[in-house]
Write a protein that holds these residues in place. Structure first.
Motif: not given
Lengths: 270, 88
Positions: A24-25, A32-34, A79-84
């Motif tokens: 995912a990271c 990409k948005r994940v 850490r990664l703004e497009n990861l939830s």
């Protein structure tokens, strides 16, 4: 289009959650948005591996029951703004997950514009594992080069080929990828451990990654930092390669040979 | 000679694991096999036939293959729409 990827294995303790977190990271790092969802209802753990356990307010089952909105339950990675992250519920109620509920959440994630949804499956072949794979487009089957893990993952392959929406609809089925973890080139060389080729041949799957056995995995989970983010580790490089292959790149396998002794091994081997 | 004996004594354990798995996986695959291969196609074709007469939802068809000792049961169910949706 949103792609749904299940990380599954059958057997427990082979590295599903470690893999789901790192993949995912890795995909998120590529812009990409994940979203990554913990399907292990009752035994929440993805939040710990991701290092967001203290920020869990609402969980997957809360969203399904309508106790909160999906947006309220999604934990944005620091850490990664497009990861939830969507945490599993701690409930003991085995029927907390429903196919309709899961579908609703996945549809909503798609509507929100997520490119990838990773489903971290629980071990076993019960309801949670079934629902984690049911809506998947692709599957990462995590396997240790060890007899019980290989056998269990073959059971999972059987389920992927029959008990998934894609299998039922007959539109090509779920794309399956093999990811070997805890691989020890030294033990493979000495004939104590099955090789990538052996496992690949038995299961008949393409290999998306081979993750070497390393103490870095434990250090990463201790710290709550997915191991792929530790760029000094060969485990990170192995996961980054796996991510690249998932996204369609062709790369040769690394870290599958025992490093040769000598100055080169000391420089590049570990 | 003694050195060769040492190498010949037993095959490496990984080789043993691979052989055992090859056998058990083949056995278990044949036990569960058959269904997944043709069922999706069967489902699609049945749906096409039913669809010629009744306007059914693609999700309304369920096929299940159960194995019991000595025989298999192919279970098929189609949920027909209410009258209002009617015949085509």
């Amino acid at each position: 289009m949103t792609e749904i990827i299940v990380v599954t294995s059958g057997k427990g303790g082979v590295g599903k959650t470690t893999t789901a977190a790192s993949i995912a990271c890795g995909i998120a790092r590529r812009g990409k948005r994940v979203a990554v969802i913990d399907f292990d209802i009752g035994l929440r753990n993805l939040d710990l591996i991701m290092g967001c356990e203290r920020r869990v307010v609402y969980d997957f089952v809360n969203v399904i029951h309508g106790d909160c909105t999906l947006k309220q339950a999604l934990i944005r990675d620091k850490r990664l703004e497009n990861l939830s992250v969507l945490a599993a519920s701690q409930t003991r109620d085995k029927d907390a997950l429903t196919a309709e509920g899961v579908q609703r959440v996945l549809d909503e994630l798609a509507a929100e514009g997520f490119d990838y949804v990773l489903c971290d499956s629980p071990a076993g072949i019960e309801k949670g594992a079934h629902l984690a794979m049911y809506f998947a487009d692709r599957a990462i089957v995590v396997v240790n080069p060890e007899v019980s893990s290989v056998r269990d993952s073959d059971r999972i392959l059987g389920l992927l080929a029959s008990k998934t929406l894609r299998a039922e609809k007959g539109n090509g089925g779920v794309r399956e990828h093999l990811l070997l973890t805890r691989y020890s080139p030294r033990r493979v060389a000495s004939g104590e451990m099955m090789s990538v080729g052996d496992v690949k041949e038995i299961l008949g799957l393409d290999v998306v990654g081979v993750i070497p056995e390393s103490t870095d995995v434990l250090s990463a989970s201790n710290a709550g930092t997915p191991v792929i983010l530790n760029d000094d580790s060969i485990v990170s490089h192995a996961y980054q390669d796996a991510v690249a292959r998932l996204l369609g790149e062709t790369l040769p396998l690394r870290f599958t040979e025992e490093p040769r002794k000598g100055i080169f091994a000391r420089l590049f081997g570990s | 000679m003694r050195l060769i004996d040492l190498f010949r004594r037993a095959p490496p354990s990984a080789q043993v694991a691979k052989e055992r798995l090859r056998i058990i996986v083949a056995q278990e695959r044949s036990a569960r096999g058959g269904g997944p291969d043709y069922l999706p196609l069967l489902r699609r074709e049945l749906l096409a036939v039913v669809h010629k007469y009744v306007n059914v939802d693609p999700d309304a068809i369920h096929i299940n293959l159960d194995r019991a000792e000595g025989h298999e049961v192919l279970e098929l169910s189609v949920a027909l729409p209410t009258r209002a949706a009617g015949p085509r």
